[in-house]
Design a protein around this motif. Structure first.
Motif, PDB file in Angstrom:
ATOM      1  N   VAL A 165       0.868  -1.181   0.000  1.00  0.00           N
ATOM      2  CA  VAL A 165       0.000   0.000   0.000  1.00  0.00           C
ATOM      3  C   VAL A 165       0.898   1.221   0.000  1.00  0.00           C
ATOM      4  N   PHE A 169      -0.967   7.148   1.575  1.00  0.00           N
ATOM      5  CA  PHE A 169      -2.369   6.812   1.816  1.00  0.00           C
ATOM      6  C   PHE A 169      -2.524   6.031   3.109  1.00  0.00           C
ATOM      7  N   LEU A 170      -1.562   5.160   3.373  1.00  0.00           N
ATOM      8  CA  LEU A 170      -1.583   4.444   4.648  1.00  0.00           C
ATOM      9  C   LEU A 170      -1.412   5.427   5.797  1.00  0.00           C
ATOM     10  N   VAL A 210      -6.826  -3.925  12.701  1.00  0.00           N
ATOM     11  CA  VAL A 210      -7.563  -3.865  11.441  1.00  0.00           C
ATOM     12  C   VAL A 210      -6.604  -3.658  10.273  1.00  0.00           C
ATOM     13  N   GLN A 214      -1.060  -4.548   6.594  1.00  0.00           N
ATOM     14  CA  GLN A 214      -0.271  -3.465   5.997  1.00  0.00           C
ATOM     15  C   GLN A 214       0.904  -3.037   6.865  1.00  0.00           C
TER      16      GLN A 214
ATOM     17  N   LEU B 170     -13.715  -2.754  13.194  1.00  0.00           N
ATOM     18  CA  LEU B 170     -13.622  -2.277  11.822  1.00  0.00           C
ATOM     19  C   LEU B 170     -14.472  -1.019  11.641  1.00  0.00           C
ATOM     20  N   THR B 207      -7.844   5.659  -0.714  1.00  0.00           N
ATOM     21  CA  THR B 207      -7.550   5.622   0.721  1.00  0.00           C
ATOM     22  C   THR B 207      -8.294   4.480   1.393  1.00  0.00           C
ATOM     23  N   VAL B 210      -6.865   0.937   1.515  1.00  0.00           N
ATOM     24  CA  VAL B 210      -6.007   0.459   2.591  1.00  0.00           C
ATOM     25  C   VAL B 210      -6.702  -0.665   3.357  1.00  0.00           C
ATOM     26  N   PHE B 211      -8.022  -0.593   3.406  1.00  0.00           N
ATOM     27  CA  PHE B 211      -8.787  -1.595   4.141  1.00  0.00           C
ATOM     28  C   PHE B 211      -9.242  -2.747   3.240  1.00  0.00           C
ATOM     29  N   PRO B 213      -8.624  -5.667   2.085  1.00  0.00           N
ATOM     30  CA  PRO B 213      -8.818  -7.075   2.441  1.00  0.00           C
ATOM     31  C   PRO B 213      -9.991  -7.291   3.398  1.00  0.00           C
ATOM     32  N   GLN B 214     -10.316  -6.281   4.195  1.00  0.00           N
ATOM     33  CA  GLN B 214     -11.359  -6.447   5.200  1.00  0.00           C
ATOM     34  C   GLN B 214     -12.754  -6.161   4.664  1.00  0.00           C
TER      35      GLN B 214
END
Lengths: 216, 216
Positions: A165, A169-170, A210, A214, B170, B207, B210-211, B213-214
């Motif tokens: 990533v 942005f992370l 969560v 990353q 989450l 942005t 970044v999440f 996979p969840q």
DNA sequence: GCCGCATCTGGACAGTGCCAAGATGATGGC
DNA sequence: GCCATCATCTTGGCACTGTCCAGATGCGGC
């Protein structure tokens, strides 16, 4: 009210230490810094609503109009106070995370430090993160100083090994998480039953989880 | 100044519509709602600094002390204004995401809607998310209404298929992201060069990535 | 029709940000 | 050493604010 005397002209560190006085003393000594200190003190002890230009002037033992020699208006004083707040915050975060190298552990420490700061200095933190200062662009040094804590998180993230990533942005995501969590916590909006917020460390760790993939 | 007349007693929708007037009219008509409407109007047109109890009273054509029959103090008025803000926000978010079922796409829509609201109603949004209202617990309905937008995001997340991350955590993370991003955007703190914030949709999408996979 | 009570008014008080005119005193040039 | 300059600080004042109080007003229930 005794405490207010700390900032009286002629007394207090800046004015009593001889060398300091010679260098800075004018009529008062170093009014600008004293006003900021007085403002911080009022903020901590009496809350935002009591923080006025006149009150800081009173606590410093000068006339109501004296601050205008150093600050264009109330907002400028607030900006200066907020700036020292950001300075302290960055310092504390850096200290709390010294020696911790692992990306995830470091991020965790930084966020915990951020939260601790907000809890220990709620009024100051709210000034820093609120909208009392209309546009930050009027105070360039404020923006710079505020960026320091962001930079700490950003740096911690560039250090991670996997880069699937993009870091900026992370960083934004983690920063938002940090800031958002803090807000929810100090406003008491998280149900302790579902989140177990009495153990902040565990809570933060779990929430950061969560992002686990990353943060290698 | 013409616009202020909208809220004058005897004029305006709430007072002219017969049934409405019969039901609610007293001396003024429905002062409480008119004050809130006037407050919202001042907020939009003149900004937070001009939003005072006296100004809203003036815009409504009543005396300066009249609001105290309906609001305990200024904060109570602010809370009521903020509450209608949250109402509108939740409504807009629900509308903007109608029909979108896929978890990630829906989250994206909700966040974009949130950001759009903040941009279109900056002053109101700052009142809603700021610290002008000292403790929300004094205004239970405010807390309820504020929770609606949170609930929308929460619901969208429980709908996802993979559940390897506990939903509440989450949700907190996504909520913080949503809130944090919005703050960064409306304060103009994101460098357009590195983030490409002129295309908000793309930026948000990336942005949220970044999440990824969840959000299956 | 009258009474009670929520509603609204007018006036007042303390506190605020900010401004203008003047006093004060440190400092650099002579 | 003196003086002019100029940042610094004081005094007094203006307009505005939130809040309170005593009283007027008028709707709804009796």
């Amino acid at each position: 009210m005794m405490a207010g005397l700390i900032f009286l002209k002629g007394s207090g560190m800046t004015a009593t230490v001889e060398g300091f006085q010679k260098k800075f003393s004018y009529h008062h000594g170093d009014l600008r810094e004293c006003l900021i200190a007085a403002g911080l003190h009022i903020l901590e002890t009496e809350g935002t609503s009591k923080l006025s230009l006149r009150a800081t002037a009173r606590a410093t033992g000068v006339s109501q109009a004296a601050p205008y020699s150093h600050f264009a208006d109330k907002e400028a004083l607030l900006a200066a106070i907020a700036e020292t707040g950001f300075q302290r915050l960055a310092l504390q975060m850096a200290e709390d995370a010294t020696g911790v190298r692992d990306a995830r552990a470091r991020i965790e420490k930084l966020i915990l430090s951020y939260i601790r700061f907000a809890r220990d200095n709620t009024a100051l933190f709210q000034l820093m993160s609120g909208h009392d200062i209309a546009d930050i662009k009027k105070y360039p040094t404020l923006g710079m100083t505020a960026g320091k804590s962001y930079a700490l998180i950003s740096a911690a993230l560039t250090a991670r090994t996997s880069q699937d990533v993009e870091t900026p942005f992370l960083t934004v995501a983690i920063w938002s998480l940090c800031h958002g969590l803090t807000g929810l916590i100090i406003d008491g909006r998280l149900n302790p039953a579902t989140f177990g917020t009495e153990d902040i460390e565990a809570f933060v760790s779990k929430t950061i989880g969560v992002f686990a993939p990353q943060l290698v």
